[in-house]
Scaffold this active site. Structure first.
Site, PDB file in Angstrom:
ATOM      1  N   SER A  44      38.398  52.777   6.638  1.00 48.76           N
ATOM      2  CA  SER A  44      37.749  51.496   6.351  1.00 48.76           C
ATOM      3  C   SER A  44      36.916  51.586   5.071  1.00 48.76           C
ATOM      4  O   SER A  44      37.434  51.928   4.020  1.00 48.76           O
ATOM      5  CB  SER A  44      36.924  51.066   7.564  1.00 48.76           C
ATOM      6  N   ASP A 157      42.239  47.736  10.520  1.00 51.56           N
ATOM      7  CA  ASP A 157      41.210  48.734  10.256  1.00 51.56           C
ATOM      8  C   ASP A 157      41.422  50.033  11.048  1.00 51.56           C
ATOM      9  O   ASP A 157      41.582  50.018  12.267  1.00 51.56           O
ATOM     10  CB  ASP A 157      39.852  48.133  10.627  1.00 51.56           C
TER      11      ASP A 157
END
Length: 315
Positions: A44, A157
């Site tokens: 991320s 993510d």
């Protein structure tokens, strides 16, 4: 590894939205002590900062972070209701114009990012191809940024499966892994209130003060207003004085993400322990406080200072 060979050192940079700017402070503080990684991997926001470092762009990237204002962040918010609140096209368009997108395999430092296959739930390691595409996939926080279609997969993510990618660092050949966990102190403090203490006395004294109009609420309200217009709805008005106020949409989402990532991180690192964990104290930083880069970077530096004894023993 031979008896006299230098151990391969990796940085595993964790996810945590705006708290990720602390990674820059961590990298800078390690550099000041002569510690430079041979491998960088990230999940991320950790993938974004890791890519900047692996590309040799950290100086320009840090300067950009420190210039960010609330209005800059709002301009990147291309509101969407198709798979996520924000499409992310404006943000990635900016990065592609500002920073050179090179194939991952051609970067000066070995780099990889973690994403999650939305259909299978499988962890996906992105180790070649466009750096920008890999970072965008790793950043696709469910509900906030739209998923990315990448090589026949729909990716979101990587924090859903591997918030601090120690296992990826080991797979890339690391003998020593320094993990940066951005979520270590979040549970119990994820809903902001007036009683929260500052991140650190040192940070608040040494970081640049925030402008009066740059608080999280002001730009969050602007983003909510955009969403309201799209939906043609009004948020419910809670006027029952006998009950506590209901948290905002963003507080609920942010708190849920915090809890999820803390639990997954603890589980993964218990089974795949790094050699050292650096844990900036960032509970006072909101999920979307990207304009508070000075504060996050400074706390990253301080986190390394607090771990200096462990670093000396490790290296």
């Amino acid at each position: 590894m031979g008896a006299t060979a230098k151990p391969v050192l990796a940085l595993a940079l964790g996810g945590g939205a705006a708290r990720g700017w602390a990674h820059v402070g961590v990298i800078r503080a390690l550099e000041q002590r002569g510690i430079k990684p041979d491998i960088v991997c990230g999940t991320s926001i950790g993938a974004l900062v890791g890519a900047a470092h692996a590309s040799g762009e950290l100086d320009r990237f840090e300067a950009w972070i420190k210039r960010l204002t609330v209005m800059d962040i709002v301009t990147f918010m291309d509101v969407s209701l198709n798979g996520g609140l924000i499409k992310g096209e404006k943000l990635m368009g900016f990065f592609e114009k500002t920073f050179v997108d090179r194939p991952i395999e051609n970067l000066p430092l070995p780099f990889a990012a973690v994403a999650c296959d939305l259909h299978s739930g499988a962890e996906v390691w992105l180790r070649d191809g466009s750096t920008a595409d890999a970072v965008r996939a790793s950043l696709a926080l469910p509900g906030l940024l739209t998923p990315v279609h990448y090589r026949g997969k729909t990716l979101v993510d990587g924090g859903l499966v591997n918030p601090v990618p120690v296992s990826l660092a080991r797979a890339m050949g690391a003998d020593v892994v320094i993990a940066v966990d951005l979520n270590a102190d979040l549970i119990g403090r994820h809903l902001k209130d007036e009683e929260l203490e500052p991140i650190s006395d040192d940070v608040t004294q040494r970081a640049v003060p925030l402008k009066e109009n740059s608080d999280q609420g002001s730009w969050i309200n602007q983003l909510q207003d955009q969403l309201h217009r799209k939906l043609a709805l009004k948020w419910p008005s809670w006027s029952d004085k006998d009950n506590p106020p209901v948290p905002s949409l963003f507080d609920v989402v942010a708190s849920s993400i915090n809890i999820m990532q803390v639990r997954i991180t603890r589980s993964r690192m218990a089974g795949e322990p790094p050699d050292l964990v650096i844990a900036p104290k960032l509970a006072d930083l909101g999920l979307m406080d990207f304009h508070r880069g000075e504060v996050a970077i400074e706390e990253g530096r301080l986190a390394v200072e607090r771990a200096v004894d462990q670093l000396a023993e490790l290296l």
